[in-house]
Design a protein around this motif. Structure first.
Motif, PDB file in Angstrom:
ATOM      1  N   ASP A 178      35.328  45.054   9.285  1.00 17.52           N
ATOM      2  CA  ASP A 178      34.361  45.200  10.378  1.00 17.52           C
ATOM      3  C   ASP A 178      33.563  43.924  10.626  1.00 17.52           C
ATOM      4  N   SER A 179      33.419  43.085   9.616  1.00 15.04           N
ATOM      5  CA  SER A 179      32.672  41.845   9.819  1.00 15.04           C
ATOM      6  C   SER A 179      33.567  40.680  10.254  1.00 15.04           C
ATOM      7  N   VAL A 180      34.823  40.684   9.819  1.00  9.44           N
ATOM      8  CA  VAL A 180      35.709  39.548  10.097  1.00  9.44           C
ATOM      9  C   VAL A 180      36.477  39.697  11.408  1.00  9.44           C
ATOM     10  N   LEU A 181      37.029  40.882  11.663  1.00 13.76           N
ATOM     11  CA  LEU A 181      37.959  41.057  12.785  1.00 13.76           C
ATOM     12  C   LEU A 181      37.344  40.892  14.180  1.00 13.76           C
ATOM     13  N   PRO A 182      36.128  41.351  14.454  1.00 17.46           N
ATOM     14  CA  PRO A 182      35.621  41.180  15.830  1.00 17.46           C
ATOM     15  C   PRO A 182      35.599  39.735  16.312  1.00 17.46           C
ATOM     16  N   THR A 183      35.199  38.806  15.456  1.00 20.89           N
ATOM     17  CA  THR A 183      35.177  37.403  15.884  1.00 20.89           C
ATOM     18  C   THR A 183      36.591  36.860  16.070  1.00 20.89           C
ATOM     19  N   ILE A 184      37.516  37.286  15.211  1.00 23.29           N
ATOM     20  CA  ILE A 184      38.910  36.834  15.359  1.00 23.29           C
ATOM     21  C   ILE A 184      39.488  37.366  16.663  1.00 23.29           C
ATOM     22  N   PHE A 185      39.268  38.650  16.938  1.00 24.71           N
ATOM     23  CA  PHE A 185      39.768  39.228  18.184  1.00 24.71           C
ATOM     24  C   PHE A 185      39.151  38.528  19.387  1.00 24.71           C
TER      25      PHE A 185
ATOM     26  N   LEU B  18      42.497  42.744  28.702  1.00 27.13           N
ATOM     27  CA  LEU B  18      42.825  43.945  27.934  1.00 27.13           C
ATOM     28  C   LEU B  18      42.604  45.230  28.716  1.00 27.13           C
ATOM     29  N   ILE B  19      43.425  46.208  28.411  1.00 24.93           N
ATOM     30  CA  ILE B  19      43.213  47.577  28.876  1.00 24.93           C
ATOM     31  C   ILE B  19      42.644  48.396  27.722  1.00 24.93           C
ATOM     32  N   THR B  20      43.199  48.213  26.522  1.00 28.72           N
ATOM     33  CA  THR B  20      42.758  48.965  25.359  1.00 28.72           C
ATOM     34  C   THR B  20      42.144  48.006  24.338  1.00 28.72           C
ATOM     35  N   PRO B  21      41.202  48.481  23.550  1.00 21.44           N
ATOM     36  CA  PRO B  21      40.661  47.620  22.495  1.00 21.44           C
ATOM     37  C   PRO B  21      41.712  47.404  21.411  1.00 21.44           C
ATOM     38  N   PRO B  22      41.589  46.331  20.648  1.00 24.75           N
ATOM     39  CA  PRO B  22      42.550  46.082  19.573  1.00 24.75           C
ATOM     40  C   PRO B  22      42.551  47.220  18.561  1.00 24.75           C
ATOM     41  N   ASN B  23      43.747  47.615  18.159  1.00 26.58           N
ATOM     42  CA  ASN B  23      43.929  48.709  17.214  1.00 26.58           C
ATOM     43  C   ASN B  23      44.590  48.147  15.958  1.00 26.58           C
TER      44      ASN B  23
ATOM     45  N   LEU C  95      44.131  37.963   3.143  1.00 26.39           N
ATOM     46  CA  LEU C  95      43.976  39.189   3.931  1.00 26.39           C
ATOM     47  C   LEU C  95      44.966  39.135   5.079  1.00 26.39           C
ATOM     48  N   LYS C  96      45.828  40.160   5.182  1.00 33.52           N
ATOM     49  CA  LYS C  96      46.828  40.217   6.245  1.00 33.52           C
ATOM     50  C   LYS C  96      46.565  41.458   7.087  1.00 33.52           C
ATOM     51  N   VAL C  97      46.456  41.251   8.394  1.00 38.08           N
ATOM     52  CA  VAL C  97      46.148  42.343   9.319  1.00 38.08           C
ATOM     53  C   VAL C  97      47.162  42.318  10.455  1.00 38.08           C
ATOM     54  N   VAL C  98      47.626  43.507  10.850  1.00 45.25           N
ATOM     55  CA  VAL C  98      48.494  43.651  12.024  1.00 45.25           C
ATOM     56  C   VAL C  98      47.742  44.522  13.017  1.00 45.25           C
ATOM     57  N   ALA C  99      47.533  43.985  14.210  1.00 46.83           N
ATOM     58  CA  ALA C  99      46.798  44.719  15.247  1.00 46.83           C
ATOM     59  C   ALA C  99      47.587  44.657  16.550  1.00 46.83           C
ATOM     60  N   LYS C 100      47.395  45.691  17.379  1.00 49.82           N
ATOM     61  CA  LYS C 100      48.037  45.734  18.693  1.00 49.82           C
ATOM     62  C   LYS C 100      47.004  46.087  19.743  1.00 49.82           C
TER      63      LYS C 100
END
Length: 160
Positions: free
Chosen positions: A69-76, A87-92, A104-109
């Protein structure tokens, strides 16, 4: 930090994000301190519980979510701005691999607005039939309005 962008079918984009072990462990430590401030661990003053006790009390999954929750918003946000994604949908977040001293490895769509390619429309001609108004159209409309709104009342208080 490494972000790999992969465009899929149906206007979907897949992000493969890798955050270095040093950054992820630093963020993990910060998350432990933040969560310790909010959680009351029995036997410890608020914010003073050691990390290993906090991990047992709230669970490692809660700490991992705090890090995400602290790292991903800035990356996105940075990825979306750099690539001008609409975007139509927020990153999932579909999956993540997280251990304290590992990468840390994350897969988002997320889904993008579709691209619309219009054909050349300027200079096109369209044949439209000319509308001819009947000669008595005005009289007919006045007659319809008077019939619709006229009130026929018998007058009984006057002499005829």
């Amino acid at each position: 930090m490494t972000v790999t962008i992969e465009k899929l079918d149906n206007n979907e984009v897949k992000l493969n994000i890798e955050v270095e072990a040093a950054v992820s462990s630093f963020e993990y430590e910060k998350a432990c301190k933040r969560l310790a401030q909010r959680v009351n661990v029995p036997g410890f003053r608020q914010g003073k519980a050691p990390k290993n006790i906090l991990e047992k009390y709230v669970g490692i999954a809660a700490l991992q979510r705090e890090v995400l929750d602290s790292v991903l918003p800035t990356i996105f946000e940075n990825t979306i701005e750099e690539n001008n994604f609409d975007l139509i949908t927020p990153p999932n977040v579909e999956s993540y691999e997280f251990a304290e001293d590992k990468t840390l490895k994350v897969v988002a769509k997320f889904e993008l607005k579709p691209e619309v390619n219009l054909p050349e429309y300027k200079g096109m001609s369209v044949d439209v039939e000319e509308y001819k108004t009947p000669e008595n159209a005005l009289d007919n409309e006045i007659k319809n309005l008077t019939e619709r709104f006229a009130a026929l009342n018998d007058i009984t208080d006057r002499k005829t």
